[in-house]
Design an enzyme around this catalytic site. Structure first.
Site, PDB file in Angstrom:
ATOM      1  N   ALA A  88       0.891  -1.166   0.039  1.00 25.02           N
ATOM      2  CA  ALA A  88      -0.058  -0.151   0.034  1.00 25.02           C
ATOM      3  C   ALA A  88       0.929   1.436  -0.003  1.00 25.02           C
ATOM      4  O   ALA A  88       0.436   2.250  -0.625  1.00 25.02           O
ATOM      5  CB  ALA A  88      -0.844   0.043   1.198  1.00 25.02           C
ATOM      6  N   THR A  89       1.914   1.386   0.428  1.00 26.72           N
ATOM      7  CA  THR A  89       2.863   2.326   0.519  1.00 26.72           C
ATOM      8  C   THR A  89       3.269   2.796  -0.831  1.00 26.72           C
ATOM      9  O   THR A  89       3.287   3.925  -1.131  1.00 26.72           O
ATOM     10  CB  THR A  89       4.102   2.194   1.432  1.00 26.72           C
ATOM     11  N   ASN A  93      -5.916   3.878  10.550  1.00 28.51           N
ATOM     12  CA  ASN A  93      -5.224   2.893  11.109  1.00 28.51           C
ATOM     13  C   ASN A  93      -5.169   2.758  12.540  1.00 28.51           C
ATOM     14  O   ASN A  93      -5.027   1.887  13.118  1.00 28.51           O
ATOM     15  CB  ASN A  93      -4.000   2.781  10.329  1.00 28.51           C
ATOM     16  N   SER A  95      -3.563  -3.321   0.513  1.00 27.42           N
ATOM     17  CA  SER A  95      -2.370  -3.816   0.901  1.00 27.42           C
ATOM     18  C   SER A  95      -2.913  -5.475   1.111  1.00 27.42           C
ATOM     19  O   SER A  95      -3.913  -5.686   1.352  1.00 27.42           O
ATOM     20  CB  SER A  95      -2.080  -3.434   2.458  1.00 27.42           C
ATOM     21  N   ALA A  96      -1.886  -6.545   1.112  1.00 25.75           N
ATOM     22  CA  ALA A  96      -2.310  -7.822   0.965  1.00 25.75           C
ATOM     23  C   ALA A  96      -2.211  -8.285   2.650  1.00 25.75           C
ATOM     24  O   ALA A  96      -2.879  -8.949   3.057  1.00 25.75           O
ATOM     25  CB  ALA A  96      -1.424  -8.740   0.101  1.00 25.75           C
ATOM     26  N   HIS A  97      -1.148  -7.566   3.343  1.00 27.75           N
ATOM     27  CA  HIS A  97      -0.930  -8.313   4.637  1.00 27.75           C
ATOM     28  C   HIS A  97      -1.729  -7.675   5.646  1.00 27.75           C
ATOM     29  O   HIS A  97      -1.507  -8.183   6.587  1.00 27.75           O
ATOM     30  CB  HIS A  97       0.724  -8.166   5.130  1.00 27.75           C
ATOM     31  N   THR A 127       9.532  -7.452 -12.703  1.00 27.71           N
ATOM     32  CA  THR A 127       9.051  -8.868 -12.916  1.00 27.71           C
ATOM     33  C   THR A 127       7.811  -9.069 -11.823  1.00 27.71           C
ATOM     34  O   THR A 127       8.353  -8.738 -10.452  1.00 27.71           O
ATOM     35  CB  THR A 127      10.207  -9.811 -12.634  1.00 27.71           C
ATOM     36  N   CYS A 143       6.991   6.974  23.231  1.00 26.53           N
ATOM     37  CA  CYS A 143       8.128   6.152  23.695  1.00 26.53           C
ATOM     38  C   CYS A 143       8.206   4.818  22.602  1.00 26.53           C
ATOM     39  O   CYS A 143       9.270   4.073  22.701  1.00 26.53           O
ATOM     40  CB  CYS A 143       8.132   5.360  24.821  1.00 26.53           C
TER      41      CYS A 143
END
Lengths: 404, 134
Positions: free
Chosen positions: A76-77, A156, A204-206, A244, A329
């Site tokens: 997605a990025t 997100n 995105s796939a993940h 590819t 943090c």
């Protein structure tokens, strides 16, 4: 070790569905279809190409678009970069103003920053205090030279849902292009691109039980959008994205999206139940605040601030539970979450936030165990907190002059 | 973010056994108590440190310490580490404690060094408060 830790960070990434992994293996090894989909001269290439096109159909099918409108990317990025830089650079002569929001993912914000360095003007919209960007807010900042609007579908960090149909309508009437980052929404919210006035959409796939390292960009054919490529070399994907094609990754994404289409309602029903239970129990903890509009969000993400304790120490306290935090943090920058700050939350509430995100493999016992541990750890950290002590002593923390 | 074993151990011990690790408070009005509080909620860490001292000869010795810390795991571990260093020290010796000793003891990564700096500031403030009462 991995198995003893409860995973409640599905918004960060999901495991690959075992059915997906099983299918992917068939496109790697000598006995499998390992060919280059771009090889036109032999059956290895033809078989790989067929698998890629089948996967493309599955992706298109989930979001109801033409398979020819799907361009494979590394994630997605890359899809966000390709859409934003691609449109801005191609239509430079048409206009040089972009509208986005302060709660977008960095994959949208950073390309916008880059375009600013190239002379493009960018407007960053503030969300309302529930973390939602309204069509009216977009309308107010549209300008003569606005060429692109990029607003995410599901946020997100908060899980809030933007009205992309409403925003798209306004953007289209204005004659600008509309890009939507849908990394968090596939398999969670219905997406119907045959009706939605959206020109470009990133996937995105993940985040949807597929492999990391693969995604896609929807590029509408009618009305047509054109983009300038980022990567050149071979003219794959009709010149929009050379390189590819990684057959096994693509097959994985296709299978994951095929399953998402079948499971969207089951996943949602199950997760809604978890969300309801978790929310009810978490709100029994004093001074716990939900971040993001509860009436307008996906159930798989729940972002809560536990006042008077710091999020990262809470994460450390919840050592057998994998969650993430908007605390400074946990980031390299030492700044608390820019998304929570954009909601107008006080910095200390941003520091105190935890994102719980549920998924297909979450079980009821994971929810129960987390709830059990959560209240206890919050209590013990408050026992350690000078802010909690002051609060109990009736001191208003806002009246104190802190030496920062 | 991966932590050193020492930070995790210190943090967990303090969380699981707060009394033994000197979590708590003294009455700040007592004459032999010095209180220091540093940091800010908006920055993500606040440390409160209290020392209780006895006069020994012409100096003061730290007899007991209490603390409370709001902050990340490293901040809590840093306070806890400092507290352990303080008991039995004269004020002069306590003033000499440097944040580097905490960094070394906990193997803090560079991004967490500010936690140890804050801990050092908290003891200076507590001593200052104590001395102002004498």
């Amino acid at each position: 070790m991995a198995n003893s830790t409860i995973y409640l960070d599905y918004a960060s990434t999901t495991p690959i569905d075992p059915m997906v992994a099983k299918k992917m293996i068939n496109f790697m090894t000598p006995e499998g279809e390992f060919g280059n989909p771009a090889s036109r001269s032999h059956r290895y290439g033809w078989a790989a190409d067929e698998a890629v096109e089948e996967a493309r159909s599955h992706v298109a099918n989930l979001v109801n678009c033409d398979p020819r409108e799907i361009v494979w990317t590394s994630g997605a990025t890359e899809a966000d970069n390709l859409a934003i830089k691609g449109v801005a650079r191609f239509y430079k002569s048409k206009g040089n103003h972009i509208i986005t929001s302060k709660i977008e993912h960095k994959a949208v914000l950073d390309p916008c920053r880059q375009l600013e360095r190239e002379g493009v003007e960018v407007t960053y919209l503030e969300p309302n205090d529930g973390g939602v960007i309204s069509p009216e807010a977009v309308k107010e900042v549209l300008k003569e030279n606005t060429v692109l609007v990029s607003i995410m579908h599901v946020n997100n960090e908060l899980g809030t849902i933007n009205d992309i149909a409403g925003i798209g309508k306004i953007v289209r009437e204005h004659g600008a292009f509309f890009h939507v980052d849908a990394a968090q929404s596939t398999g969670k919210v219905e997406i119907n691109l045959s009706e939605l006035p959206v020109d470009l959409m990133s996937f995105s796939a993940h985040k949807t039980y597929g492999p990391k390292g693969i995604g896609a960009l929807f590029v509408r054919r009618k009305p047509r959008v054109r983009i300038e490529a980022l990567i050149h070399g071979g003219g794959h994907e009709r010149g929009m994205r050379s390189g590819t094609l990684p057959t096994h990754q693509i097959v994985g994404m296709g299978e994951a999206y095929r399953i998402a289409k079948l499971e969207i309602n089951n996943d949602r029903k199950k997760i809604e139940k978890f969300h309801e239970k978790f929310l009810k129990e978490a709100l029994k903890i004093e001074h716990a605040y939900i971040n993001g509009d509860l009436e307008n969000k996906v159930p798989n993400i729940l972002n809560i601030s536990f006042n008077f304790i710091e999020g990262e120490s809470l994460i450390m306290g919840l050592k057998d539970i994998a969650v993430s935090s908007g605390s400074a943090c946990t980031s390299a920058s030492l700044e608390p979450s820019y998304v929570l700050r954009a909601l107008g939350r006080k910095d200390e509430l941003a520091h105190s936030s935890i994102r719980f995100s549920f998924g297909r493999f979450t079980e009821e016992k994971d929810i129960d165990k987390t709830i059990d541990i959560l209240g206890n750890v919050v209590d013990r950290l408050r026992e350690l907190s000078p802010l909690w002590e002051m609060h109990l002593d009736g001191i208003d923390l806002d009246t104190i002059e802190w030496e920062a | 973010m991966a932590y050193s074993k020492k930070v995790v151990e210190k943090f967990e011990n303090t969380l699981n056994n707060p009394q033994a690790f000197k979590v708590g408070k003294f009455d700040p009005k007592e004459a032999n108590v010095g209180t220091g509080m540093v940091g800010a909620p908006a920055c993500g860490d606040v440390m409160k440190l209290q020392i209780k001292c006895d006069q020994v000869g012409n100096t003061h010795v730290i007899k007991d310490v209490k603390f409370k810390t709001y902050g990340c795991g490293s901040a809590i571990a840093s306070s806890s580490e400092l507290v352990e260093m303080l008991i039995g020290k004269t004020l002069e010796e306590a003033k000499e404690i440097k944040n580097k000793e905490i960094v070394d003891a906990l193997e803090l990564p560079p991004i967490k060094i500010h936690c140890s700096v804050l801990a050092e500031e908290s003891i200076h403030q507590a001593i200052e408060d104590f001395e102002s009462k004498q």
